[in-house]
Design an enzyme around this catalytic site. Structure first.
Site, PDB file in Angstrom:
ATOM      1  N   GLY A   1      66.789  58.761  33.689  1.00 26.22           N
ATOM      2  CA  GLY A   1      65.612  58.480  32.884  1.00 26.22           C
ATOM      3  C   GLY A   1      65.393  59.547  31.824  1.00 26.22           C
ATOM      4  O   GLY A   1      66.313  60.243  31.396  1.00 26.22           O
ATOM      5  N   SER A   2      64.139  59.740  31.437  1.00 25.02           N
ATOM      6  CA  SER A   2      63.808  60.559  30.270  1.00 25.02           C
ATOM      7  C   SER A   2      64.148  62.028  30.422  1.00 25.02           C
ATOM      8  O   SER A   2      64.192  62.759  29.424  1.00 25.02           O
ATOM      9  CB  SER A   2      62.313  60.415  29.947  1.00 25.02           C
ATOM     10  OG  SER A   2      62.008  59.098  29.558  1.00 25.02           O
ATOM     11  N   VAL A   3      64.392  62.504  31.643  1.00 27.13           N
ATOM     12  CA  VAL A   3      64.777  63.902  31.818  1.00 27.13           C
ATOM     13  C   VAL A   3      66.082  64.194  31.071  1.00 27.13           C
ATOM     14  O   VAL A   3      66.356  65.339  30.687  1.00 27.13           O
ATOM     15  CB  VAL A   3      64.906  64.227  33.320  1.00 27.13           C
ATOM     16  CG1 VAL A   3      66.138  63.577  33.918  1.00 27.13           C
ATOM     17  CG2 VAL A   3      64.893  65.721  33.569  1.00 27.13           C
TER      18      VAL A   3
END
Length: 584
Positions: free
Chosen positions: A284-286
């Site tokens: 995801g956005s990490v």
């Protein structure tokens, strides 16, 4: 008559010739072989077992070692049937076995049965003190794991024969096991040792000590916090990895629900034995940190670059939207990262182009094994460019459609914390042989992914994530500058044809402390917490707790500097009084 004598004489001569020839063969040709066979019948050889080496943490604290122990056996033919109950009543409490179990062993057919294995010498002495005829003790060894569950996923365990079965026990089995020796001595015709002869001894070489880079205290704390968080959030599980910034050494590598190395029955055969290196997930956005690092390196953006960001866009036949609804707004590049806009990130990635973006993913190690000295490491998954469809690049830049382990995620942030140089993580610091000679593990050669200036700029932008207005404020630590990124990745739903679910997520956070002089990085993944919680709600607070502990434990002082404020949105012509704090 003379004829008969001649024939008889000839027969006797022939027999004598045969006997003589056989004597020549025995005394001459076969002399050495027969002498060796005779000698072999007069000697006996016993094995001298090597003691398996220790596994210790970075401070020398034992995580696994071997101790002397005793097995208890019985010759059932020496125990009268009418005495079995008396024997069992005496033995059961000392052995820690049920009365019925001991009775069954005493009634075994044959002359040998095992009553108990690997008793401590003290307990074995109690058995001997009972003075029961036909009950014997014999020396053996027992592998000890004083930490129980602490670090069990790293240390591993052994098979019943003492050989390595998992983890470091398996990977370093050859050096831990050592080499058995032997002792050969003369015996008489009934097997008694001949005292007038000298035994020939080949000494056993005990196993080496394997020193790990992990800190047992941090490992224990991490497992405790992960277990508590899983229980609180209703998640399926959680994993974490902590790395030293400069060396890439693994400080902790933990998961919730770790088995107890003292009891192999606690191992779940349906789950990876070491999830932090074996279980891959979509980050995801990490993972957006790589997209921003690439764009900064290629001078496509600066922290204050203005972007017009709608709530949703269509790309490659799919709709991509932000996690929250908003009208079209002008974000800075820092604001896109801090507020985790998928649409804004995709716009930046489009400026880079897919092939250039892919090159930076590979430079940061995505889709590759780290080479850590643990069995079963997963490389994760980064789809080859030739397999991309029109929609592939619509997901990859914000961490969907690719996968990695939590150790690989930590390695990405170690690269940014180490001024752009990726140092492959290692978990073994040295191997010390029984003779005292030591072989230290060399720090792997670093791989530069981006320049030092780019890495420092990304760190400054990542600080905005943990400041007011960012998605990771729950990771903030008073008195310290914290840089990191949240992530919430949709999981494929097997009950819906593998399409992405709107209710199942991987929640992540990865970060470093202090942001302006990073000492360690921590990456966390929480698997599908209940109630739709996001990375900023679950993983970020876990980071706060773990990082706070390690700052105190490692005695890392605050740097005394202050975060550099970068606007999150373009506020020209807007009423700032109506906007959230830190936006402008």
């Amino acid at each position: 008559m003379d004829g008969r004598l001649r024939y008889g004489f000839a027969a006797v001569c022939t027999l004598l010739l045969i006997i003589g020839g056989r004597l020549v063969q025995l005394q001459g040709v076969d002399h050495r072989d027969l002498a060796g066979a005779a000698a072999a019948q007069r000697v006996d050889t016993v094995t001298l077992h090597a003691m398996r080496g220790q596994i210790v943490d970075r401070d020398g604290t034992p995580l696994a070692y071997t101790s002397n122990a005793q097995d208890v056996t019985v010759d059932p033919t020496q125990v009268p049937a009418d005495q079995r109950d008396r024997y069992a009543l005496a033995l059961a409490p000392v052995l820690g076995e049920e009365h019925a179990t001991v009775m069954k062993a005493l009634a075994t057919k044959g002359r040998y049965a095992v009553l108990a294995t690997a008793l401590s010498p003290a307990r074995a002495a109690k058995v001997t003190a009972l003075g029961l005829h036909g009950i014997y003790t014999q020396a053996t060894t027992q592998r000890q794991y004083p930490g129980g569950t602490t670090g069990a996923n790293i240390v591993g365990t052994v098979h019943s024969d003492g050989s390595g079965a998992a983890g470091i026990e398996s990977r370093y089995n050859a050096v831990l096991a050592g080499k058995d020796g032997s002792q050969t001595y003369s015996v008489d015709n009934v097997g008694n040792v001949n005292p007038s002869t000298r035994a020939v001894t080949e000494p056993a070489r005990n196993g080496a000590t394997v020193a790990l880079t992990i800190d047992q205290n941090l490992q224990f704390t991490a497992q405790q916090l992960l277990d508590a968080d899983v229980k609180k959030s209703g998640a399926r599980g959680a994993t974490m990895a902590a790395l030293d910034v400069k060396t890439g050494q693994v400080l902790a590598l933990a998961s919730s629900g770790t088995f107890d190395a003292r009891n192999p029955d606690t191992i779940d055969s349906d789950a990876p034995i070491n999830p932090p290196v074996m279980a891959a997930f979509e980050p995801g956005s990490v993972q957006k940190a790589i997209t921003f690092a690439a764009a900064l390196q290629e001078r496509t953006i600066t922290p204050k670059t203005s972007l017009s960001v709608p709530w949703a866009v269509h790309m490659g036949g799919v709709k991509v939207s932000d996690a929250w609804y908003h009208p079209t707004e002008r974000f800075t590049a820092t604001g896109v990262l801090a507020e985790s806009s998928n649409v804004g990130t995709l716009k930046i990635a489009e400026k880079l182009g897919p092939q250039k973006w892919l090159r930076y993913e590979q430079a940061f190690g995505v889709g590759q094994k780290t080479g850590v000295e643990l069995p079963g490491e997963s490389p994760g998954y980064l789809p080859p460019y030739k397999d991309w469809s029109d929609s592939t690049f619509a997901n990859l830049p914000f961490g969907q459609g690719q996968s990695m382990t939590v150790l690989q995620l930590a390695s990405i942030y170690q690269t940014l914390a180490n001024d752009g140089v990726r140092v492959p993580p290692r978990v073994v610091s040295s191997v010390t042989s029984a003779d005292g000679s030591q072989q230290k593990t060399a720090t792997p050669k670093g791989v530069r992914a981006v320049t030092a200036q780019t890495a420092r700029t990304v760190r400054t932008m990542l600080e905005s994530v943990t400041l007011p207005g960012g998605t990771g404020v729950k990771a903030a630590i008073p008195g310290y500058r914290v840089a990191g990124k949240t992530g919430t990745a949709q999981q494929p739903d097997p009950n819906n044809g593998g399409r992405y679910s709107d209710s199942m997520y991987w929640d992540t956070f990865a970060g470093m402390v202090p942001a302006d002089n990073p000492q360690f990085v921590i990456a966390i993944m929480v698997d599908n917490p209940a109630h739709g919680l996001e990375g900023g709600d679950v993983a970020a607070p876990l980071f706060h707790d773990l990082a706070t502990y390690e700052l105190q434990h490692a005695q890392v002082p605050p740097t005394g500097s202050h975060s550099t404020h970068v606007p999150l949105q373009v506020c020209a012509g807007r009423d700032r009084a109506t906007l959230p704090a830190n936006v402008c």
